[in-house]
Write a protein that holds these residues in place. Structure first.
Motif, PDB file in Angstrom:
ATOM      1  N   TYR A  34       0.830  -1.217   0.000  1.00 53.22           N
ATOM      2  CA  TYR A  34       0.000   0.000   0.000  1.00 53.22           C
ATOM      3  C   TYR A  34       0.858   1.259   0.000  1.00 53.22           C
ATOM      4  N   SER A  35       1.909   1.266   0.800  1.00 55.23           N
ATOM      5  CA  SER A  35       2.752   2.466   0.866  1.00 55.23           C
ATOM      6  C   SER A  35       3.979   2.371  -0.035  1.00 55.23           C
ATOM      7  N   GLN A  36       4.359   1.179  -0.405  1.00 52.77           N
ATOM      8  CA  GLN A  36       5.637   0.950  -1.129  1.00 52.77           C
ATOM      9  C   GLN A  36       6.819   1.454  -0.301  1.00 52.77           C
ATOM     10  N   TYR A  37       6.619   1.574   0.991  1.00 53.79           N
ATOM     11  CA  TYR A  37       7.686   2.080   1.874  1.00 53.79           C
ATOM     12  C   TYR A  37       8.214   0.884   2.664  1.00 53.79           C
ATOM     13  N   GLN A  38       9.246   0.255   2.125  1.00 50.49           N
ATOM     14  CA  GLN A  38       9.778  -0.951   2.759  1.00 50.49           C
ATOM     15  C   GLN A  38      10.758  -0.567   3.872  1.00 50.49           C
ATOM     16  N   CYS A  54      10.520  -6.741   9.658  1.00 48.56           N
ATOM     17  CA  CYS A  54      10.136  -5.890   8.526  1.00 48.56           C
ATOM     18  C   CYS A  54       8.719  -5.390   8.753  1.00 48.56           C
ATOM     19  N   ASN A  55       8.344  -4.341   8.037  1.00 48.90           N
ATOM     20  CA  ASN A  55       6.962  -3.883   8.162  1.00 48.90           C
ATOM     21  C   ASN A  55       6.026  -4.812   7.394  1.00 48.90           C
ATOM     22  N   VAL A  56       4.839  -4.976   7.942  1.00 50.62           N
ATOM     23  CA  VAL A  56       3.821  -5.849   7.358  1.00 50.62           C
ATOM     24  C   VAL A  56       2.524  -5.059   7.326  1.00 50.62           C
ATOM     25  N   GLU A  57       2.125  -4.628   6.140  1.00 51.37           N
ATOM     26  CA  GLU A  57       0.925  -3.789   6.031  1.00 51.37           C
ATOM     27  C   GLU A  57      -0.327  -4.647   5.915  1.00 51.37           C
ATOM     28  N   ASN A  58      -1.457  -3.960   5.967  1.00 49.71           N
ATOM     29  CA  ASN A  58      -2.744  -4.659   5.973  1.00 49.71           C
ATOM     30  C   ASN A  58      -3.743  -3.830   5.175  1.00 49.71           C
ATOM     31  N   LEU A  65       1.934  -3.433  10.728  1.00 54.42           N
ATOM     32  CA  LEU A  65       2.951  -3.621  11.772  1.00 54.42           C
ATOM     33  C   LEU A  65       4.257  -2.967  11.316  1.00 54.42           C
ATOM     34  N   CYS A  66       4.877  -2.208  12.212  1.00 55.62           N
ATOM     35  CA  CYS A  66       6.164  -1.579  11.882  1.00 55.62           C
ATOM     36  C   CYS A  66       7.315  -2.578  12.029  1.00 55.62           C
ATOM     37  N   ALA A  67       8.367  -2.295  11.307  1.00 50.37           N
ATOM     38  CA  ALA A  67       9.545  -3.172  11.334  1.00 50.37           C
ATOM     39  C   ALA A  67      10.154  -3.262  12.734  1.00 50.37           C
ATOM     40  N   GLU A  68      10.174  -2.142  13.457  1.00 51.90           N
ATOM     41  CA  GLU A  68      10.779  -2.142  14.792  1.00 51.90           C
ATOM     42  C   GLU A  68       9.999  -3.049  15.739  1.00 51.90           C
ATOM     43  N   ALA A  69       8.666  -2.984  15.635  1.00 50.88           N
ATOM     44  CA  ALA A  69       7.832  -3.826  16.500  1.00 50.88           C
ATOM     45  C   ALA A  69       8.083  -5.299  16.195  1.00 50.88           C
ATOM     46  N   THR A 100      14.764   7.143   7.737  1.00 56.49           N
ATOM     47  CA  THR A 100      13.589   6.616   8.429  1.00 56.49           C
ATOM     48  C   THR A 100      13.923   6.492   9.904  1.00 56.49           C
ATOM     49  N   THR A 101      13.272   7.303  10.712  1.00 61.11           N
ATOM     50  CA  THR A 101      13.426   7.187  12.155  1.00 61.11           C
ATOM     51  C   THR A 101      12.167   6.533  12.708  1.00 61.11           C
ATOM     52  N   PRO A 102      12.263   5.866  13.845  1.00 60.49           N
ATOM     53  CA  PRO A 102      11.091   5.152  14.365  1.00 60.49           C
ATOM     54  C   PRO A 102       9.902   6.089  14.590  1.00 60.49           C
ATOM     55  N   CYS A 103       8.719   5.602  14.289  1.00 63.44           N
ATOM     56  CA  CYS A 103       7.498   6.379  14.530  1.00 63.44           C
ATOM     57  C   CYS A 103       7.296   6.525  16.051  1.00 63.44           C
ATOM     58  N   GLY A 104       6.373   7.367  16.433  1.00 55.49           N
ATOM     59  CA  GLY A 104       6.150   7.622  17.865  1.00 55.49           C
ATOM     60  C   GLY A 104       5.847   6.362  18.657  1.00 55.49           C
TER      61      GLY A 104
HETATM   62  N1  THU Z   1       7.174   2.131   9.114  1.00 53.58           N
HETATM   63  C1  THU Z   1       7.964   1.285   9.848  1.00 53.58           C
HETATM   64  O1  THU Z   1       7.921   0.058   9.698  1.00 53.58           O
HETATM   65  N2  THU Z   1       8.816   1.831  10.745  1.00 53.58           N
HETATM   66  C2  THU Z   1       8.999   3.168  10.918  1.00 53.58           C
HETATM   67  O2  THU Z   1       9.806   3.546  11.736  1.00 53.58           O
HETATM   68  C3  THU Z   1       8.242   4.124  10.123  1.00 53.58           C
HETATM   69  C4  THU Z   1       7.173   3.560   9.273  1.00 53.58           C
HETATM   70  C5  THU Z   1       6.283   1.542   8.116  1.00 53.58           C
HETATM   71  C6  THU Z   1       4.816   1.593   8.444  1.00 53.58           C
HETATM   72  C7  THU Z   1       4.204   1.519   7.072  1.00 53.58           C
HETATM   73  O3  THU Z   1       4.131   0.151   6.681  1.00 53.58           O
HETATM   74  C8  THU Z   1       5.209   2.212   6.173  1.00 53.58           C
HETATM   75  O4  THU Z   1       6.422   2.239   6.900  1.00 53.58           O
HETATM   76  C9  THU Z   1       4.804   3.631   5.790  1.00 53.58           C
HETATM   77  O5  THU Z   1       4.437   4.353   6.904  1.00 53.58           O
END
Ligand code: THU
Length: 150
Positions: A34-38, A54-58, A65-69, A100-104
């Protein structure tokens, strides 16, 4: 370009390179249709082991799910609850040079397992970028110590 470690840093260059390699290989597995943001993340634990995610979108977007989680989940699954360093690599989306820094939410998740001084390194698809501490990214944070469990 790889940046030298700050003096007195506990993170060695081989560890830094191993984190980068693990995060990059996790990033290749990202499910981000969906985001193409790997994104790939790698966490170094107190036993010197590296856990990646890795991030796993839905299709229901907030359920992604974010990659850090994912990396933290792998660390806990492997029996550790202490993170010493984290590296996050993202493709930067439309701005390929962005870091790319971790989200909140992920900053708070990292806070559960990392000291305020824990290094958090950012990388993009080309190079290793800036480095922060957890306290820089999440100042005056709330954590297990507030509940008397640390
Ligand atoms: N995303 C992460 O996995 N980690 C981050 O630190 C920032 C964002 C993912 C969430 C979503 O799948 C995509 O990047 C775009 O927001």
């Amino acid at each position: 370009m790889t940046q030298p470690n700050p003096p007195g840093d506990a993170l060695t260059n081989p560890q830094q390179q191993a984190l980068l390699a693990a995060a990059r290989s996790a990033q290749l597995k990202a499910y981000a249709p969906y985001s193409q943001y790997q994104v790939g993340a790698a966490v170094l634990d107190e036993q010197g082991r590296i856990h990646a995610g890795c991030n796993v979108e839905n299709a229901a977007y907030p359920e992604g799910l974010c990659a850090e989680a994912a990396a933290l989940s792998a660390m806990v699954l492997a029996g550790s609850t202490r993170a010493l360093a984290v590296l996050v690599v993202g493709n930067g989306g439309k701005n390929k040079s962005a870091w790319t820094t971790p989200c909140g939410g992920c900053r708070q998740k990292l806070r559960e397992f990392g000291a305020p001084t824990m290094p958090i390194l950012a990388a993009n698809d080309a190079e290793l970028g800036p480095r922060y501490t957890l306290a820089q990214l999440l100042p005056e944070s709330f954590g297990p110590d507030h509940l008397g469990t640390a």
